[in-house]
Write a protein that holds these residues in place. Structure first.
Motif, short mmCIF file in Angstrom:
data_model
loop_
_atom_site.label_atom_id
_atom_site.label_comp_id
_atom_site.label_asym_id
_atom_site.label_seq_id
_atom_site.Cartn_x
_atom_site.Cartn_y
_atom_site.Cartn_z
N GLY A 52 2.88 -1.49 14.86
CA GLY A 52 4.20 -2.10 14.90
C GLY A 52 4.96 -2.06 13.58
O GLY A 52 6.02 -2.63 13.49
N ASN A 53 4.42 -1.41 12.54
CA ASN A 53 5.12 -1.36 11.26
C ASN A 53 5.14 0.06 10.70
O ASN A 53 4.58 0.32 9.64
CB ASN A 53 4.47 -2.32 10.27
N PRO A 54 5.78 0.99 11.38
CA PRO A 54 5.78 2.37 10.88
C PRO A 54 6.55 2.54 9.58
O PRO A 54 6.23 3.41 8.79
CB PRO A 54 6.41 3.17 12.02
N VAL A 55 7.56 1.72 9.34
CA VAL A 55 8.33 1.85 8.11
C VAL A 55 7.46 1.48 6.91
O VAL A 55 7.44 2.17 5.90
CB VAL A 55 9.61 0.98 8.15
N GLY A 56 6.71 0.40 7.03
CA GLY A 56 5.79 0.00 5.96
C GLY A 56 4.73 1.05 5.71
O GLY A 56 4.38 1.36 4.58
N TYR A 57 4.21 1.61 6.80
CA TYR A 57 3.21 2.67 6.68
C TYR A 57 3.82 3.89 5.98
O TYR A 57 3.20 4.50 5.11
CB TYR A 57 2.68 3.07 8.06
N ALA A 58 5.04 4.23 6.32
CA ALA A 58 5.71 5.39 5.72
C ALA A 58 5.95 5.15 4.23
O ALA A 58 5.74 6.05 3.41
CB ALA A 58 7.02 5.68 6.44
N GLN A 59 6.37 3.94 3.87
CA GLN A 59 6.59 3.64 2.45
C GLN A 59 5.28 3.71 1.68
O GLN A 59 5.23 4.29 0.59
CB GLN A 59 7.22 2.25 2.29
N ARG A 60 4.23 3.15 2.23
CA ARG A 60 2.92 3.19 1.57
C ARG A 60 2.45 4.63 1.45
O ARG A 60 1.95 5.05 0.41
CB ARG A 60 1.91 2.36 2.38
N THR A 61 2.61 5.41 2.50
CA THR A 61 2.22 6.82 2.47
C THR A 61 3.00 7.57 1.40
O THR A 61 2.42 8.35 0.64
CB THR A 61 2.46 7.47 3.85
#
Length: 166
Positions: A60-69
């Motif tokens: 449910g948090n793809p934006v956070g995952y993308a920023q971390r990536t």
């Protein structure tokens, strides 16, 4: 657990890319200080997000995952690109100080480029992405106290550079 705004079918990834690509590109620009490197970084990030999309939908948090990536790819790339020794000394360029006063963006980029990658990432995530210490710590893989330390050292270095340059 956050509920993802993206539908559970495959079109969710396309919607995610349309919605977040510009923000990721801005973050990449501030991290790399180079537009073409930022595009490469954003593309690599979107590829990695796409490969893990089914897992991210349930998170449910793809934006956070993308920023971390993106931060991880940036930091790992910086580690891999160590200068190789050569037997020839490169020519040194001369900065035109008259242009620095005209183009403040170039001066900011130059000052940010002088910072170590983790300090630069912390400053960009705080002042450009407006994230709190705990979120920055999560993205950088460190504690909020370490984030504050990186921010303090980075800002101190920037202040010293600004004072030295007038």
């Amino acid at each position: 657990m956050k509920v993802s705004p993206f539908p559970p079918d495959g079109s969710g990834y396309e919607a995610f890319v349309r919605q977040s690509a510009a923000g990721l590109l801005r973050l990449g620009n501030m991290l790399t200080l180079n537009p073409s490197a930022a595009e490469d970084l954003a593309q690599e990030t979107l590829i990695r997000v796409g490969l893990n999309w089914s897992r991210l939908r349930s998170d449910g948090n793809p934006v956070g995952y993308a920023q971390r990536t993106m931060v991880n790819v940036f930091l790992n790339e910086r580690r891999r690109r160590r200068p190789t020794p050569t037997d020839k000394i490169p020519e040194t360029g001369r900065e035109d100080t008259g242009l620095a006063s005209v183009d403040s963006t170039a001066a900011v980029r130059q000052m940010l480029a002088s910072l170590p990658p983790k300090q630069r990432a912390a400053i960009v995530l705080r002042y450009m992405a407006d994230l709190p210490d705990d979120e920055i710590g999560h993205l950088l893989g460190c504690t909020p106290a370490t984030v504050r330390s990186q921010l303090s050292r980075g800002m101190s270095s920037l202040r010293a550079t600004m004072t030295a340059e007038g």
